[in-house]
Structure formats: structure tokens, C-alpha cells
Design a protein around this motif. Structure first.
Motif, PDB file in Angstrom:
ATOM      1  N   ARG A 146     -65.724  55.448  -4.663  1.00 16.93           N
ATOM      2  CA  ARG A 146     -66.826  54.910  -3.886  1.00 16.93           C
ATOM      3  C   ARG A 146     -66.847  53.392  -3.889  1.00 16.93           C
ATOM      4  O   ARG A 146     -66.225  52.749  -4.739  1.00 16.93           O
ATOM      5  CB  ARG A 146     -68.143  55.462  -4.425  1.00 16.93           C
ATOM      6  CG  ARG A 146     -68.205  56.983  -4.343  1.00 16.93           C
ATOM      7  CD  ARG A 146     -69.588  57.500  -4.573  1.00 16.93           C
ATOM      8  NE  ARG A 146     -69.662  58.949  -4.511  1.00 16.93           N
ATOM      9  CZ  ARG A 146     -69.792  59.649  -3.389  1.00 16.93           C
ATOM     10  NH1 ARG A 146     -69.831  59.019  -2.223  1.00 16.93           N
ATOM     11  NH2 ARG A 146     -69.880  60.956  -3.417  1.00 16.93           N
ATOM     12  N   SER A 147     -67.610  52.853  -2.927  1.00 11.10           N
ATOM     13  CA  SER A 147     -67.752  51.416  -2.786  1.00 11.10           C
ATOM     14  C   SER A 147     -68.019  50.763  -4.135  1.00 11.10           C
ATOM     15  O   SER A 147     -68.880  51.211  -4.879  1.00 11.10           O
ATOM     16  CB  SER A 147     -68.913  51.146  -1.824  1.00 11.10           C
ATOM     17  OG  SER A 147     -69.138  49.773  -1.726  1.00 11.10           O
ATOM     18  N   ASN A 165     -63.484  55.338  -0.201  1.00 11.11           N
ATOM     19  CA  ASN A 165     -64.463  54.843   0.764  1.00 11.11           C
ATOM     20  C   ASN A 165     -64.373  53.336   0.972  1.00 11.11           C
ATOM     21  O   ASN A 165     -63.773  52.620   0.168  1.00 11.11           O
ATOM     22  CB  ASN A 165     -65.868  55.239   0.313  1.00 11.11           C
ATOM     23  CG  ASN A 165     -66.136  56.719   0.543  1.00 11.11           C
ATOM     24  OD1 ASN A 165     -65.351  57.410   1.179  1.00 11.11           O
ATOM     25  ND2 ASN A 165     -67.249  57.196   0.033  1.00 11.11           N
ATOM     26  N   VAL A 166     -65.013  52.878   2.034  1.00  9.23           N
ATOM     27  CA  VAL A 166     -65.065  51.451   2.331  1.00  9.23           C
ATOM     28  C   VAL A 166     -65.636  50.705   1.129  1.00  9.23           C
ATOM     29  O   VAL A 166     -66.596  51.149   0.519  1.00  9.23           O
ATOM     30  CB  VAL A 166     -65.950  51.226   3.579  1.00  9.23           C
ATOM     31  CG1 VAL A 166     -66.211  49.746   3.793  1.00  9.23           C
ATOM     32  CG2 VAL A 166     -65.301  51.829   4.806  1.00  9.23           C
ATOM     33  N   GLY A 167     -65.007  49.591   0.771  1.00 11.02           N
ATOM     34  CA  GLY A 167     -65.506  48.811  -0.361  1.00 11.02           C
ATOM     35  C   GLY A 167     -64.935  49.260  -1.692  1.00 11.02           C
ATOM     36  O   GLY A 167     -65.236  48.671  -2.717  1.00 11.02           O
TER      37      GLY A 167
ATOM     38  N   SER B 147     -74.703  50.004   6.968  1.00 13.75           N
ATOM     39  CA  SER B 147     -74.895  49.247   5.716  1.00 13.75           C
ATOM     40  C   SER B 147     -75.651  50.082   4.696  1.00 13.75           C
ATOM     41  O   SER B 147     -75.379  50.018   3.494  1.00 13.75           O
ATOM     42  CB  SER B 147     -75.614  47.923   5.991  1.00 13.75           C
ATOM     43  OG  SER B 147     -76.881  48.173   6.536  1.00 13.75           O
ATOM     44  N   ARG B 150     -73.203  52.534   3.185  1.00  9.17           N
ATOM     45  CA  ARG B 150     -72.291  51.911   2.229  1.00  9.17           C
ATOM     46  C   ARG B 150     -72.981  51.635   0.893  1.00  9.17           C
ATOM     47  O   ARG B 150     -72.414  51.851  -0.175  1.00  9.17           O
ATOM     48  CB  ARG B 150     -71.715  50.611   2.779  1.00  9.17           C
ATOM     49  CG  ARG B 150     -70.625  50.115   1.849  1.00  9.17           C
ATOM     50  CD  ARG B 150     -70.149  48.748   2.176  1.00  9.17           C
ATOM     51  NE  ARG B 150     -69.393  48.733   3.417  1.00  9.17           N
ATOM     52  CZ  ARG B 150     -68.609  47.713   3.753  1.00  9.17           C
ATOM     53  NH1 ARG B 150     -68.481  46.689   2.953  1.00  9.17           N
ATOM     54  NH2 ARG B 150     -67.954  47.730   4.883  1.00  9.17           N
ATOM     55  N   ASP B 151     -74.241  51.177   0.956  1.00 14.56           N
ATOM     56  CA  ASP B 151     -74.963  50.914  -0.288  1.00 14.56           C
ATOM     57  C   ASP B 151     -75.219  52.214  -1.050  1.00 14.56           C
ATOM     58  O   ASP B 151     -75.198  52.237  -2.282  1.00 14.56           O
ATOM     59  CB  ASP B 151     -76.285  50.203   0.012  1.00 14.56           C
ATOM     60  CG  ASP B 151     -76.048  48.769   0.468  1.00 14.56           C
ATOM     61  OD1 ASP B 151     -74.869  48.367   0.533  1.00 14.56           O
ATOM     62  OD2 ASP B 151     -77.025  48.056   0.764  1.00 14.56           O
ATOM     63  N   ASP B 153     -73.248  54.736  -1.015  1.00 11.00           N
ATOM     64  CA  ASP B 153     -71.949  55.053  -1.611  1.00 11.00           C
ATOM     65  C   ASP B 153     -71.791  54.318  -2.942  1.00 11.00           C
ATOM     66  O   ASP B 153     -71.342  54.875  -3.942  1.00 11.00           O
ATOM     67  CB  ASP B 153     -70.851  54.636  -0.634  1.00 11.00           C
ATOM     68  CG  ASP B 153     -69.492  55.190  -1.033  1.00 11.00           C
ATOM     69  OD1 ASP B 153     -69.418  56.400  -1.298  1.00 11.00           O
ATOM     70  OD2 ASP B 153     -68.533  54.417  -1.075  1.00 11.00           O
ATOM     71  N   ARG B 154     -72.201  53.053  -2.925  1.00  4.56           N
ATOM     72  CA  ARG B 154     -72.129  52.227  -4.136  1.00  4.56           C
ATOM     73  C   ARG B 154     -72.988  52.837  -5.247  1.00  4.56           C
ATOM     74  O   ARG B 154     -72.561  52.924  -6.391  1.00  4.56           O
ATOM     75  CB  ARG B 154     -72.628  50.823  -3.784  1.00  4.56           C
ATOM     76  CG  ARG B 154     -72.494  49.801  -4.880  1.00  4.56           C
ATOM     77  CD  ARG B 154     -71.138  49.130  -4.798  1.00  4.56           C
ATOM     78  NE  ARG B 154     -71.087  47.929  -5.636  1.00  4.56           N
ATOM     79  CZ  ARG B 154     -70.730  47.918  -6.902  1.00  4.56           C
ATOM     80  NH1 ARG B 154     -70.402  49.036  -7.505  1.00  4.56           N
ATOM     81  NH2 ARG B 154     -70.690  46.794  -7.585  1.00  4.56           N
TER      82      ARG B 154
END
Lengths: 244, 269
Positions: A146-147, A165-167, B147, B150-151, B153-154
Motif C-alpha cells: 500500500r501507499s 498500489n500508487v505511492g 486523493s 490513496r490516503d 490505502d496509506r
């Protein structure tokens, strides 16, 4: 007085690396016969072995090799432009004599048993030539990467069963395989292995690099392989993307 | 067995506090003893959304520093005696948090409640890490835009690496995806990410889709969790989400563009 230090502070760098070496498996301890058969093989155009570093395997002649003169063997191999680097499967006594003759003693190793020699029926005492392959272990990641996550497969290949994943960043000294989508950054062959490759079921990386040669994909949709199963490899310092 | 559930997202403003309030109120409404904790020290909001801002005397930081007991700090909901709120401090900062001290409070709450809902602050700093540290399950709140995804995912990466369950190598945190502010028409035209896209990107199981609705803002302003607005699509969607969390098999609603009226009936297929 200390010797002058080169720029960068140290004179040497010690690194580990994995090599594939040809193994010469002896079935006879008679130097003349060995030399003769090798000449026959080399005359067949096995140029692959020219200037090759060679490991001498004593497995089949352990009982008989006590009288084998390692220095003379290495010498006659050298005359054929083969460089003996060491022996394996030696008894302690043989190992000691090999070291005295300037050869290394190798342990372990897995031998691939395909004979590179020829398809002809073996004559009386043919020398099967096998290739030594030191096995690389593989790091397998079953969760998505994961990012913000970074995974480095040190000294081996990396297999990601899910997506990157992206990042996210994946690095490997060997190849990288992604069985989901590769959307993040991938660095294969990071310790300068230019033969490393990147494989993905869906190739959509932000950045791909092999042995330090990188490419960013800022207009990914422009590539016809975007999102497709593809591989990336290095050809003359250029990254090549090819379908799988 | 009590359960600790973190409501988290990475990105701010996606609906964590709204989801925490409605999720906790929904669990309590079905008879489970539930407490919801505001981990957003310094920017407390949960008390507003729950309509108890005028009853805050002691807060989470007071409890952590042992200046007040849990009993003194817990606020009982006006209408549901199963529901309690542990508000954040507006004046302190999050340096008050340590794993040991937060762990002690969580243990005490586990003895008294069935569900402990942790409303995480935005970001990936200490407050967010503290909110997820003791979690057994997680609701990851995401808006249908890149966005936010993606966050999320983080934060999913953090759940898998920085939680107690990860560090101790216990069974990993169970992750659920909540998509909020979903607008079917805009997803259909491609202005928003579709549910399939979001699920494909995040790879976790979807537990609820909350449609964009004015009712959410109205409910927040009124200090009533939107789940109690039974007329609104958002309230109903939160009820469905709670049912799914409790193991019921409820189909997803509010995913389709509403049927057009009489023109469609005339010209439609």
C-alpha cells in the motif's frame, strides 16, 4: 605511515554476489585422459567455456583422487584456457592439498543436471558438464503493498501476489513479479544486476527501474501496454516494455 | 467479548466523525452497550455531532492524566442510555497520549462496554496512530475521489503494520470499507470513482455506501447522528451498514441513478 586513502574514504568495497559457474565432474583421475576429452569437447565449439572459471567436482573420484596432483590439473586446464577456481566434494585431506595448490574449497551448491556437452551417445568415459546454480531465495508478499509502504527483497527475487498500489515502492536485487496491478514504483536489480526484469499482470507503474536505469510513466495511457500483462527489461541501458 | 473499532481515513473531511457518531448510535440502538471516543485532541467535533457539547466537563486527556475518572468523563447520550461519549480535549495537545495510558483507558472501557468506537483524527500522525493502535476492526472511510482513496490505502498500510495486532503478530485487524458522499449520477458520468474502481484499488470488503445527502449536514448542525433520521437515505444506509457489521446479509441500496419520471416511462426500454 598509512598509505594515502583514495577519494571516498575507502580503498575497497566488499560485496556478495551470486554467480553461475560451470562444474567439471571428474570420472577419472588420469590427467592425460581428462585433458584429451576436454580438448575433444572444446574442439566441438563449446566456446561458452573459453576463459571460464571452473569448479572441479571430485564426487565420483573421491576414493581415487588421493594421488591427484591439483596443481598439475589446474595447469593443464589453464593450458586449455579454463581457470580453475576451486574444488568441491573433496575429502579433508584432498581439500588441504587443493588449498596448497592455490584452489578454493567450495561447499554446497545445487547442480542442474542438463548436460551441455552433446546429444551423442557418451563414449567410454565422457565428461558430463553440468552447470552450477546457486539458488536464490524468493521473497513472497501476499498482502497488497500500500501507499507509503516499501518492500525490499535483498539478494533475491520479489513476488507480490496482490497489487502494488500508487505511492508504494517495491525493490529487489533480483526480478520483481506482480500478480496483481503494478501501480507504484518498482526497482529491480538494485545491486546493479542488469539482467533483472519486472513482470506484472497489469503494468501501470509510476516509475520502473532496472539496475538504476529508470523511466517515469507520466502519461501512462499513451502506452499501448498500459494495464496489460507485460514485462520490462534492460536492453543496452534502455528500458524495454514488452507484452507477456 | 468487547470489540474496539477504529473509524479512520487518512484524509480529513471525508466523514469519519459523522460515521463514528452514526455507527455508535446504531449499535447502541440495537441494545449494545457502546462508547464512542474522540481521539481528535485539540479539534474536537464529535461532541457537536452528538449534540452534547454543553455537557462536557472532563475529557479524554483528563482521564489519561488521572485528573478525572472514566465515570466522571463519560457523557451519556440524551436519548439512548446504551450510548456514551468520551469527548476530546479542546485545549490540550496530543502529547498527552502514550500507548500505556491509552491502553489502560481502553482496558477499563472493555470491561464496561460491548463496542468501543474510536473516532480517529485525520492524518497519519500520533493521534491517528493512537486511535488505531488497539483496534480489533476498522471502518475505513473513503470518498469516491482519487486523493481520498490513496490516503485510505496509506492508512490500511498503517493498520497492517503499526497496530498492536500487527506488532504482536495476532490475527490482523478486520478491515471494512465505507464509501461516503457517494453520488450515483456523478459516478455514472465518470466524475466520481465508481464503487468497483474503489474496491479494485483498495482490495477490501465493502460494508456500506452512504449517499451524498443534505440530511447529513442538517443532522450535524442539529447535533443528532444522521442514523436517527429514518426518512433520509443516508440514515437508512447507515442502518444497513450497522446490520452488515453485526453479520446480517443486507443488499446495498442507493447505488442506482433514480428512475426518471414519466418521460422515461414513455421512451424508456
Amino acid at each position: 605511515m598509512e598509505p594515502a586513502r583514495p577519494e571516498g574514504g575507502t580503498a575497497i568495497e566488499l560485496k556478495g554476489a551470486v554467480f553461475t559457474l560451470p562444474v567439471l565432474k571428474l570420472r577419472s583421475v588420469e590427467l592425460g585422459a581428462i585433458e584429451h576429452e576436454l580438448k575433444v569437447h572444446l574442439a566441438r565449439g563449446l566456446n561458452f567455456f573459453k576463459h571460464a572459471p571452473l569448479v572441479v567436482d571430485l564426487e565420483l573420484v573421491r576414493e581415487r583422487a588421493d594421488k591427484l596432483d591439483f596443481a598439475a590439473l589446474a595447469g593443464s586446464l589453464h593450458d586449455l584456457q579454463l581457470f580453475t577456481v576451486g574444488v568441491r566434494n573433496a575429502t579433508p585431506e584432498q581439500a588441504e592439498r587443493a588449498v596448497a595448490a592455490g584452489l578454493a574449497v567450495l561447499k554446497g551448491g545445487i547442480t542442474r543436471d542438463n548436460e551441455l556437452a552433446s546429444s551423442e551417445k557418451p563414449v567410454a568415459e565422457e565428461l558430463p558438464v553440468a552447470t552450477e546454480v546457486s539458488r536464490r531465495r524468493t521473497r513472497i508478499v501476499s498482502q497488497p503493498v500500500r501507499s507509503g509502504q516499501q518492500i525490499y527483497a535483498k539478494g533475491c527475487d520479489l513476488v507480490v501476489l496482490s497489487s502494488v498500489n500508487v505511492g508504494a515502492e517495491v525493490l529487489a536485487d533480483g526480478n520483481i513479479h506482480v500478480y496483481g496491478s503494478l501501480r507504484g514504483r518498482a526497482f529491480a536489480g538494485v545491486s546493479e544486476d542488469t539482467t533483472a526484469r519486472i513482470f506484472a499482470q497489469a503494468m501501470e507503474p509510476e516509475l520502473a527501474a532496472i539496475a538504476g536505469n529508470y523511466q517515469v510513466f507520466d502519461e501512462p495511457a499513451a502506452s499501448r501496454l498500459y494495464g496489460k500483462a507485460a514485462q520490462i527489461y534492460l536492453d543496452d541501458e534502455q528500458l524495454v516494455i514488452a507484452p507477456l | 467479548m468487547s470489540k474496539v473499532i477504529v473509524v479512520t481515513s487518512g484524509k480529513g473531511g471525508v466523514g469519519k466523525t459523522t460515521t463514528s457518531a452514526s455507527f455508535a448510535a446504531g449499535l447502541a440502538g440495537r441494545g449494545h452497550r457502546t462508547v464512542v471516543i474522540d481521539f481528535d485532541i485539540g479539534l474536537r467535533n464529535l461532541d457537536l455531532v452528538m449534540g452534547c457539547e454543553r455537557r462536557v466537563v472532563y475529557d479524554f486527556v483528563n482521564v489519561i492524566n488521572e485528573e478525572a475518572t472514566l465515570k466522571q468523563a463519560l457523557i451519556r447520550d440524551k436519548t439512548d442510555s446504551n450510548l456514551h461519549i468520551l469527548p476530546a480535549s479542546q485545549t490540550r495537545d496530543k502529547d498527552a497520549f502514550t500507548r500505556e495510558k491509552v491502553g489502560k483507558v481502553i482496558r477499563e472501557l472493555r470491561d464496561n462496554f460491548d463496542y468501543i468506537v474510536c473516532d480517529s483524527p485525520a492524518g497519519i500522525e500520533k493521534g491517528a496512530l493512537m486511535a488505531l493502535f488497539y483496534a480489533d476492526e476498522a471502518l475505513v472511510v473513503t470518498n469516491p475521489e482519487i486523493s481520498s482513496v490513496r490516503d485510505s490505502d496509506r492508512i490500511l498500510g498503517m493498520l497492517a503494520a503499526k497496530s498492536l495486532r500487527a506488532i504482536k503478530d495476532y490475527e490482523p485487524i478486520k478491515e471494512h470499507l465505507v464509501v461516503t458522499r457517494y453520488c450515483p449520477t456523478r459516478a455514472e458520468t465518470g466524475e466520481m470513482l465508481s464503487l468497483d474502481d474503489i474496491q479494485e484499488l483498495l482490495g477490501i470488503e465493502l460494508i456500506g455506501v452512504i449517499p451524498e445527502s443534505e440530511a447529513v449536514l442538517n443532522a450535524s448542525n442539529a447535533g443528532i447522528p444522521v442514523i436517527r433520521d429514518e426518512q433520509s437515505s443516508s440514515g437508512q444506509a447507515y442502518q444497513d451498514m450497522v446490520s452488515r457489521f453485526l453479520g446480517e446479509d443486507v443488499p446495498m441500496r442507493f447505488l442506482e441513478v433514480e428512475k426518471k419520471g414519466f418521460l422515461k416511462r414513455i421512451f424508456g426500454a
